[in-house]
Design a protein around this motif. Structure first.
Motif, mmCIF file in Angstrom:
data_model
loop_
_atom_site.group_PDB
_atom_site.id
_atom_site.type_symbol
_atom_site.label_atom_id
_atom_site.label_comp_id
_atom_site.label_asym_id
_atom_site.label_seq_id
_atom_site.Cartn_x
_atom_site.Cartn_y
_atom_site.Cartn_z
ATOM 1 N N ILE A 160 0.702 -1.107 -0.054
ATOM 2 C CA ILE A 160 -0.091 0.045 -0.019
ATOM 3 C C ILE A 160 0.843 1.379 -0.034
ATOM 4 N N SER A 161 2.067 1.149 -0.049
ATOM 5 C CA SER A 161 2.915 2.388 -0.055
ATOM 6 C C SER A 161 2.699 3.246 -1.212
ATOM 7 N N GLU A 162 2.100 2.931 -2.453
ATOM 8 C CA GLU A 162 1.844 3.524 -3.697
ATOM 9 C C GLU A 162 0.406 3.778 -3.777
ATOM 10 N N SER A 163 -0.479 3.458 -2.804
ATOM 11 C CA SER A 163 -1.667 3.738 -2.929
ATOM 12 C C SER A 163 -2.003 5.178 -2.601
ATOM 13 N N ARG A 164 -3.039 5.618 -3.301
ATOM 14 C CA ARG A 164 -3.500 7.118 -3.124
ATOM 15 C C ARG A 164 -4.731 7.343 -2.267
ATOM 16 N N SER A 165 -5.494 6.308 -2.010
ATOM 17 C CA SER A 165 -6.737 6.522 -1.180
ATOM 18 C C SER A 165 -6.892 5.218 -0.494
ATOM 19 N N LEU A 166 -8.030 5.088 0.353
ATOM 20 C CA LEU A 166 -8.372 4.032 1.050
ATOM 21 C C LEU A 166 -8.885 2.961 0.241
ATOM 22 N N ALA A 167 -9.638 3.559 -0.653
ATOM 23 C CA ALA A 167 -10.077 2.334 -1.617
ATOM 24 C C ALA A 167 -8.952 1.805 -2.478
#
Length: 337
Positions: A160-167
């Motif tokens: 999740i290090s590159e994720s931009r939102s919770l979804a």
């Protein structure tokens, strides 16, 4: 005639006394001195000569008085039986005589000492052995659990290090279960329940409270069994000492009953008592070492869970900011129209 009788009467009295002293002298000669030789039995040349008449008058009483001595004395000096000579003792026999008699050897192996121990000491030993087994079981189980949990959480944080939102983060994790998935789900639920509320600070505060509860629950889960290790490490030496005191008390009771202080009598009981202390240390020392090791490892894992909580909080903050930016943009577009 009268003169002759006066001369012969002292001689007869002397012969009678000699005949009475003969058995006593013969008995003393058997015990104290060797039998006299033939030369010693000859009459002394200084003895007065006896005339034929005197001999004829004094011989019958002397013979009658000396007859019991002849019957009680041995027939000849050679007939006395000499004691048998002692057989010579060799140096090997002398060494064997000087050696002490072998004593009964006790089997002092741990299993034999356990079998011969008192029933209460046996229960103490069994309890300490079970505590040691529990210690090593917890060690192996916690080692596997912590290793897998740390690996899974590090992999999830990398995902999740590159994720931009919770979804987007939830989609990246997929159906994986773990503490990070629980944190993301709590953030999404709080954002959904707080829809329509313009206070971002309140939403973040409520989400942080949920995160703290999840972190505490994970810490309690990962520390499961650590309290048992601490209890074993703290109480096992005293339990073993109790078994030792009880065993030594029984040894002293055995000494009083046997009325001896021989070390061979009291050594088995004392050895059995000390075995209980040894088992207590065997159970306590690994428990303390394993507890300290897992306390450090658990602390590192708790810090990793804190990092996951911070990552979920940052994603929630981005979603809130993005929502406000989009709402402001929509308001501006409407105002421009």
């Amino acid at each position: 005639m009268f003169r002759t009788l006066l001369i012969s009467m002292p001689m007869a009295v002397a012969l009678a006394l000699a005949s009475l002293a003969g058995p006593v002298a013969a008995q003393q000669s058997r015990t104290t001195a060797p039998p006299p030789s033939a030369a010693q039995q000859l009459p002394s040349p200084s003895a007065p000569a006896v005339s034929p008449a005197q001999a004829s008058t004094s011989a019958p009483p002397a013979i009658s008085q000396q007859q019991p001595a002849a019957d009680s004395a041995p027939a000849s000096p050679g007939a006395l039986q000499q004691p048998a000579a002692a057989a010579p003792v060799s140096s090997a026999d002398a060494t064997n005589l000087l050696k002490p008699e072998p004593t009964t050897l006790h089997d002092l192996s741990p299993w034999s000492m356990f079998l011969t121990a008192d029933i209460l000491v046996k229960f103490v030993m069994i309890g300490l052995a079970f505590a040691s087994l529990v210690t090593w079981t917890i060690c192996i189980a916690k080692m596997i659990e912590l290793s897998l949990a740390q690996r899974a959480l590090r992999a999830a944080l990398t995902t999740i290090s590159e994720s931009r939102s919770l979804a987007e983060a939830q989609m990246a994790l997929g159906a994986k279960d773990g503490v990070l998935a629980s944190l993301l789900a709590a953030a999404m639920r709080e954002a959904r329940l707080s829809a329509g509320i313009s206070s971002d600070a309140g939403i973040k505060e409520r989400a942080a409270s949920n995160f703290a509860e999840i972190v505490r629950a994970e810490s309690r889960r990962i520390r499961l069994g650590m309290g048992l290790l601490a209890t074993i490490g703290a109480t096992s030496p005293f339990v073993g000492l109790f078994g030792t005191v009880w065993g030594i008390m029984n040894s002293f009771i055995g000494i009083s009953k046997a009325q001896t202080t021989n070390l061979a009598v009291v050594a088995p009981g004392i050895a059995e008592a000390l075995l209980a202390t040894a088992l207590g240390l065997v159970a306590a020392i690994p428990a303390v070492i394993i507890y300290n090791h897992f306390a450090r490892v658990t602390k590192g894992y708790t810090e990793l869970v804190g990092r996951a909580s911070g990552a979920a909080g940052r994603l929630l903050s981005r979603d809130l900011d993005r929502t406000h930016v989009s709402s402001i943009g929509e308001a501006r577009s409407r105002a421009a129209e």
